[in-house]
Design an enzyme around this catalytic site. Sequence first.
Site, PDB file in Angstrom:
ATOM      1  N   TYR A 155      59.133  38.744  52.469  1.00 50.11           N
ATOM      2  CA  TYR A 155      59.713  37.539  51.862  1.00 50.11           C
ATOM      3  C   TYR A 155      60.848  37.933  50.909  1.00 50.11           C
ATOM      4  CZ  TYR A 155      59.922  33.057  49.380  1.00 50.11           C
ATOM      5  OH  TYR A 155      60.352  31.875  48.826  1.00 50.11           O
ATOM      6  N   SER A 160      65.365  32.321  46.487  1.00 49.38           N
ATOM      7  CA  SER A 160      64.120  32.362  45.719  1.00 49.38           C
ATOM      8  C   SER A 160      64.314  33.292  44.534  1.00 49.38           C
ATOM      9  CB  SER A 160      62.986  32.898  46.598  1.00 49.38           C
ATOM     10  OG  SER A 160      61.845  33.175  45.818  1.00 49.38           O
TER      11      SER A 160
HETATM   12  P1  NAI Z   1      56.851  24.365  52.406  1.00 48.73           P
HETATM   13  O1  NAI Z   1      55.963  25.318  53.102  1.00 48.73           O
HETATM   14  O2  NAI Z   1      56.257  23.185  51.715  1.00 48.73           O
HETATM   15  O3  NAI Z   1      58.009  23.820  53.374  1.00 48.73           O
HETATM   16  C1  NAI Z   1      58.678  24.668  54.275  1.00 48.73           C
HETATM   17  C2  NAI Z   1      59.029  23.858  55.506  1.00 48.73           C
HETATM   18  O4  NAI Z   1      59.724  24.716  56.414  1.00 48.73           O
HETATM   19  C3  NAI Z   1      57.789  23.319  56.230  1.00 48.73           C
HETATM   20  O5  NAI Z   1      57.929  21.930  56.478  1.00 48.73           O
HETATM   21  C4  NAI Z   1      57.771  24.119  57.539  1.00 48.73           C
HETATM   22  O6  NAI Z   1      57.240  23.412  58.646  1.00 48.73           O
HETATM   23  C5  NAI Z   1      59.254  24.423  57.710  1.00 48.73           C
HETATM   24  N1  NAI Z   1      59.483  25.543  58.622  1.00 48.73           N
HETATM   25  C6  NAI Z   1      58.801  26.713  58.689  1.00 48.73           C
HETATM   26  N2  NAI Z   1      59.261  27.459  59.702  1.00 48.73           N
HETATM   27  C7  NAI Z   1      60.264  26.756  60.275  1.00 48.73           C
HETATM   28  C8  NAI Z   1      61.122  27.001  61.381  1.00 48.73           C
HETATM   29  N3  NAI Z   1      61.012  28.114  62.120  1.00 48.73           N
HETATM   30  N4  NAI Z   1      62.045  26.062  61.698  1.00 48.73           N
HETATM   31  C9  NAI Z   1      62.140  24.910  60.991  1.00 48.73           C
HETATM   32  N5  NAI Z   1      61.334  24.616  59.938  1.00 48.73           N
HETATM   33  C10 NAI Z   1      60.414  25.533  59.589  1.00 48.73           C
HETATM   34  O7  NAI Z   1      57.632  25.268  51.339  1.00 48.73           O
HETATM   35  P2  NAI Z   1      58.679  24.904  50.202  1.00 48.73           P
HETATM   36  O8  NAI Z   1      58.138  25.385  48.926  1.00 48.73           O
HETATM   37  O9  NAI Z   1      59.117  23.494  50.303  1.00 48.73           O
HETATM   38  O10 NAI Z   1      59.870  25.888  50.609  1.00 48.73           O
HETATM   39  C11 NAI Z   1      61.217  25.458  50.806  1.00 48.73           C
HETATM   40  C12 NAI Z   1      62.128  26.639  50.543  1.00 48.73           C
HETATM   41  O11 NAI Z   1      62.045  27.008  49.180  1.00 48.73           O
HETATM   42  C13 NAI Z   1      61.783  27.899  51.349  1.00 48.73           C
HETATM   43  O12 NAI Z   1      62.973  28.515  51.799  1.00 48.73           O
HETATM   44  C14 NAI Z   1      61.089  28.776  50.317  1.00 48.73           C
HETATM   45  O13 NAI Z   1      61.198  30.141  50.635  1.00 48.73           O
HETATM   46  C15 NAI Z   1      61.843  28.402  49.071  1.00 48.73           C
HETATM   47  N6  NAI Z   1      61.149  28.697  47.836  1.00 48.73           N
HETATM   48  C16 NAI Z   1      59.936  28.125  47.537  1.00 48.73           C
HETATM   49  C17 NAI Z   1      59.325  28.385  46.322  1.00 48.73           C
HETATM   50  C18 NAI Z   1      58.038  27.758  45.909  1.00 48.73           C
HETATM   51  O14 NAI Z   1      57.509  28.157  44.835  1.00 48.73           O
HETATM   52  N7  NAI Z   1      57.494  26.805  46.616  1.00 48.73           N
HETATM   53  C19 NAI Z   1      59.920  29.324  45.349  1.00 48.73           C
HETATM   54  C20 NAI Z   1      61.177  29.855  45.762  1.00 48.73           C
HETATM   55  C21 NAI Z   1      61.756  29.556  46.962  1.00 48.73           C
END
Ligand code: NAI
Length: 255
Positions: free
Chosen positions: A149, A137
């Site tokens: 985070y 991130s």
């Molecule tokens: P999101 O919340 O839409 O998706 C995250 C997914 O991870 C969800 O489907 C959730 O069920 C799953 N998850 C959570 N805990 C879990 C576990 N213990 N085991 C397996 N799956 C699990 O979020 P997003 O935005 O798609 O995030 C994806 C990645 O991108 C994350 O690592 C996040 O930190 C990173 N990120 C996101 C940003 C944003 O602005 N959305 C910015 C920078 C990084």
Amino acid sequence: MTPRLDGHTVVITGAAGGQGACEAELLAKLGAQVIAVDVTTAEPQTELHPNIRFSVLDVTCEEDWARLRAQLSAVLKHEPLRALINNAGITHRARLGEIERADWDRVLGVNLTGPMLGIQALAPLMGEGSSIINVGSAAGLTAHYPVAYTASKWGLRGLTHVAATEYGPRGIRVNIVHPGFIETTMTANAPSAMRAAQLALTPMERMGESEHVAQTVAFLVSDAAGYISGAEIPVDGAFTSSAGVKYMSDRIRQG
Ligand code: NAI
């Protein structure tokens, strides 16, 4: 154009929604066999590409990883697992003075311990041409206020570099991508001031999309990235590169 990934088996965590689902869809379209895993048991909201197989896995659970490893060993036979994309992540927007131990542990558990367990479980199935991609991130390159985070993503950078060093001799590449602000479930409840400040401090003056991150991941999985390992790639419209100096530059330009 992103190279084809025909016949490659890849695992993507957190793939039920957001960026993970987008990555699964793109890699499947490029010909990969995608094992999409997520902690959620909810049915996928859209029809999955036929190359995607979905299963439930909690990245913090060693037994879940052991089960997936056994299943993959049977399916792959002597083919190497081509990629592990450690995308699953959670946030908790508490500041340093307010963070509670349980929330700290929960965030570090999913965002940092999870990828470590995944690498431990699946790296033995990898070989020459395989790669691991961690999703960091912009917070992992800055002092973003949600302390757990931010600390988890800084830690993930360390894990990335250790793994790149450890597995380089086996021909396994390990990289990390750093998305900026992307509209997903994770950011849906972000304070509006955070969204506005992010946009104001992004030199490209627009937000990123899941597709931008997915395209970068697909490139890193492909042979086109065959000598890229230990790299940190921001996908953030120059947000971290400018380090807030855009604010100063804009003020000076305005006179
Ligand atoms: P999101 O919340 O839409 O998706 C995250 C997914 O991870 C969800 O489907 C959730 O069920 C799953 N998850 C959570 N805990 C879990 C576990 N213990 N085991 C397996 N799956 C699990 O979020 P997003 O935005 O798609 O995030 C994806 C990645 O991108 C994350 O690592 C996040 O930190 C990173 N990120 C996101 C940003 C944003 O602005 N959305 C910015 C920078 C990084």
